[in-house]
Scaffold this motif. Structure first.
Motif, mmCIF file in Angstrom:
data_model
loop_
_atom_site.group_PDB
_atom_site.id
_atom_site.type_symbol
_atom_site.label_atom_id
_atom_site.label_comp_id
_atom_site.label_asym_id
_atom_site.label_seq_id
_atom_site.Cartn_x
_atom_site.Cartn_y
_atom_site.Cartn_z
ATOM 1 N N ASP A 2 15.723 29.625 92.131
ATOM 2 C CA ASP A 2 16.980 30.311 91.879
ATOM 3 C C ASP A 2 16.820 31.397 90.910
ATOM 4 O O ASP A 2 18.069 32.443 90.809
ATOM 5 C CB ASP A 2 17.886 29.272 91.111
ATOM 6 N N TRP A 33 18.384 35.082 91.980
ATOM 7 C CA TRP A 33 19.664 35.468 91.787
ATOM 8 C C TRP A 33 20.008 36.236 90.504
ATOM 9 O O TRP A 33 20.583 37.280 90.345
ATOM 10 C CB TRP A 33 20.390 34.583 92.084
ATOM 11 N N TYR A 41 15.792 28.885 99.783
ATOM 12 C CA TYR A 41 16.691 27.664 100.345
ATOM 13 C C TYR A 41 16.395 26.560 99.367
ATOM 14 O O TYR A 41 15.210 26.364 98.772
ATOM 15 C CB TYR A 41 16.042 27.159 101.512
ATOM 16 N N LEU A 65 25.182 28.823 94.476
ATOM 17 C CA LEU A 65 25.630 29.202 95.730
ATOM 18 C C LEU A 65 26.600 30.354 95.964
ATOM 19 O O LEU A 65 26.789 31.188 96.791
ATOM 20 C CB LEU A 65 26.131 27.989 96.565
ATOM 21 N N ALA A 101 25.376 33.820 94.541
ATOM 22 C CA ALA A 101 24.305 34.083 95.704
ATOM 23 C C ALA A 101 25.072 34.625 96.927
ATOM 24 O O ALA A 101 24.840 35.787 97.362
ATOM 25 C CB ALA A 101 23.410 33.094 96.119
ATOM 26 N N GLY A 102 26.156 34.239 97.374
ATOM 27 C CA GLY A 102 26.967 34.550 98.422
ATOM 28 C C GLY A 102 27.602 35.707 98.150
ATOM 29 O O GLY A 102 27.764 36.550 98.999
ATOM 30 N N LYS A 155 22.580 35.238 105.371
ATOM 31 C CA LYS A 155 22.475 34.580 104.275
ATOM 32 C C LYS A 155 23.475 34.291 103.554
ATOM 33 O O LYS A 155 23.630 33.364 102.779
ATOM 34 C CB LYS A 155 21.272 35.381 103.469
ATOM 35 N N CYS A 184 24.990 30.762 102.187
ATOM 36 C CA CYS A 184 25.562 30.157 100.697
ATOM 37 C C CYS A 184 26.797 29.570 100.918
ATOM 38 O O CYS A 184 26.938 28.471 100.087
ATOM 39 C CB CYS A 184 25.199 31.265 100.036
ATOM 40 N N GLN A 206 26.944 26.208 102.633
ATOM 41 C CA GLN A 206 26.562 25.103 101.634
ATOM 42 C C GLN A 206 27.486 24.814 100.667
ATOM 43 O O GLN A 206 27.523 23.823 100.290
ATOM 44 C CB GLN A 206 25.352 25.686 101.327
#
Length: 504
Positions: A213, A216, A249, A258, A261-262, A280, A284, A287
């Motif tokens: 992580d 990010w 992942y 998430l 990141a998205g 990608k 994110c 998820q």
């Protein structure tokens, strides 16, 4: 004398709101001799230091008047008297702000303030070596000193590097010190900086295997820096980390990670026209949606990813309809949760409107479906937003239904008056030449009226959304005409008053 904590809390809050240092001093002097240590700590932190933080914020916003920094020094002086010990970190903060005031106009004085601030921070760190805020600020100031003092740049930069290497956080600061360019490069410094960059990247590669992580945090810090300054080496590193992020992942990732990141990937995908970043980003958000029940905004973010994907394909000469369909499917699959939150619901309505205009899209929504959704949005907004009404106006104009278009324009003007002046002016200025005269005349009248009453206008609408809903179309039209008369009369009264009572 203050006898209870509630009284202490109330009096301090009032003093802070009034920026009243003398009142805080008075309160501190009223504490009983046997007051608990927690009370004294509260007076320091929620009194003196709280006022100082207010002043610091005002200074950053440019709202602190001349002498404001001197006032901050007065606050610190009184705090030190009460606390019985120096407050070197707070002293350094004010000195750093003095530096910022003169760094572009007086290099000599700027360096004096830097040296004084660094000395105070060193003093603070001798008392509390684990004070990360002091170490972070000292690293920044060492770096700024390196930029001003070219002859000793390497020494100061190395000190900044030593400080950031002792900090676990402050990724953005670390990236700045490691990668920023120099106006007057020093060969020794450049060589040391290049070596430090390589060591950092090797260390980061290892840390990413332990904590995926972290990618990010690296990207957020690097991208934020690049938004304000061009740094070729950092740009190259960020590009490398972006490509690495495509393999990220983490099934245990927190929803907050998430989402971040998205959003980061969708922004970079749009900026660089990279569909792999968008893929990608979608992963994110999908998820996130699986993990978090309250995922209304993430539905909107995911739909926007597919819309951007479609735009990229369209620009490349391919059809993006497949991805427009995916965006619509996202909304339909999560419609129930979207309708709970006004913002994504409005975005959904805007999307449906845009979809309705796409004659190349098979099975596009009907006008009735779009308008039905817009009515839901309008009800959810309870008359606080003009967007739903503007959609209704545009939909009516597409069908050349002038009566309905003017009805919704009248409603919007009654509810929002001059708050929508830019929207009305833009609509008038962009009208096609063949537009019906009744629409052109209405908008011209509205624009002229707005310009006429703009001076001294205060928003105070006469009708609530519920009241508007009770009016017929004719009553709505008449109500706006009457409202214009009222507002004109108000302006006349104000002008007469000002003429009779001139400001001396």
């Amino acid at each position: 004398m203050i006898k209870d904590f509630d009284s202490l809390e109330t009096q301090l809050a009032d003093a802070i709101d009034a920026y009243d240092l003398s009142a805080i001093v008075h309160i501190s002097q009223q504490l009983p001799a046997d007051a608990p240590e927690e009370w004294r700590r509260y007076v320091l932190e929620s009194g003196f230091l709280a006022l100082l933080s207010y002043l610091e914020y005002d200074q950053m916003c440019g709202k602190l008047s001349d002498g404001g920094l001197d006032f901050m020094d007065e606050v610190i002086e009184e705090a030190e008297k009460f606390y019985g010990s120096p407050l070197p970190f707070q002293r350094a903060q004010v000195l750093s702000q003095r530096f910022e005031e003169v760094e572009d106009t007086d290099t000599t004085l700027a360096q004096v303030y830097l040296r004084q601030a660094i000395a105070k921070l060193t003093e603070a760190l001798e008392i509390h070596p684990d004070n990360s805020l002091a170490r972070s600020l000292r690293a920044r100031l060492y770096d700024q000193q390196a930029q001003l003092d070219v002859e000793n740049a390497y020494t100061y930069w190395k000190s900044a590097l030593d400080d950031i290497n002792k900090l676990e956080e402050s990724i953005e600061l670390k990236l700045w010190i490691l990668y920023h360019s120099w106006e007057k490069p020093n060969p020794s410094l450049l060589k040391a900086q290049e070596l430090a960059q390589k060591q950092f990247e090797v260390k980061i590669e290892y840390q990413l295997t332990m904590n995926p992580d972290l990618i990010w945090q690296l990207l957020e810090g690097g991208i934020h820096i690049l938004e304000g300054k061009d740094m070729p080496e950092l740009k190259e590193a960020v590009s490398m980390w972006l490509d690495q992020s495509l393999d990220w992942y983490n099934p245990q990732a927190k929803p907050s990670v998430l989402r971040s990141a998205g959003l980061l990937l969708s922004g970079q995908g749009k900026k660089h026209q990279r569909v792999d970043y968008l893929d990608k980003a979608a992963e994110c958000f999908e998820q996130f949606i699986q993990k978090e029940p309250a995922h209304a905004m993430e539905v909107y973010y995911l739909a926007e990813v597919w819309k951007t994907y479609a735009d990229i394909l369209d620009k490349q000469g391919e059809s993006g309809l497949k991805y427009i369909a995916k965006a619509w499917l996202v909304y339909r699959e999560h419609e129930e949760i979207v309708k709970i939150n006004f913002s994504p619901l409005f975005h959904y309505a805007e999307f449906m409107e845009q979809l309705y205009y796409r004659y190349d899209f098979p099975n596009r929504p009907s006008a009735e479906e779009v308008l039905s959704l817009v009515e839901e949005v309008e009800e959810a907004g309870n008359g606080h937003y003009s967007g739903p009404g503007m959609i209704q106006v545009r939909m009516a104009l597409v069908h050349n239904d002038m009566d309905t278009a003017l009805y919704h324009l009248n409603r919007l003007l009654l509810r929002f008056e001059l708050l929508i002046d830019n929207q009305i002016k833009t609509m008038y200025q962009t009208l096609p030449k063949q537009s019906p005269e009744i629409l052109t005349d209405f908008l011209r009248q509205a624009v002229d009226f707005m310009e006429e009453i703009t001076p001294n206008y205060c928003y105070d609408p006469k009708y609530s959304q519920a009241e508007l809903n009770q009016l017929t179309r004719e009553e709505t039209k008449a109500a706006w005409q009457n409202r214009m008369k009222e507002l004109r009369q108000t302006q006349i009264r104000r002008r007469n008053y000002e003429d009779q009572n001139p400001i001396v």
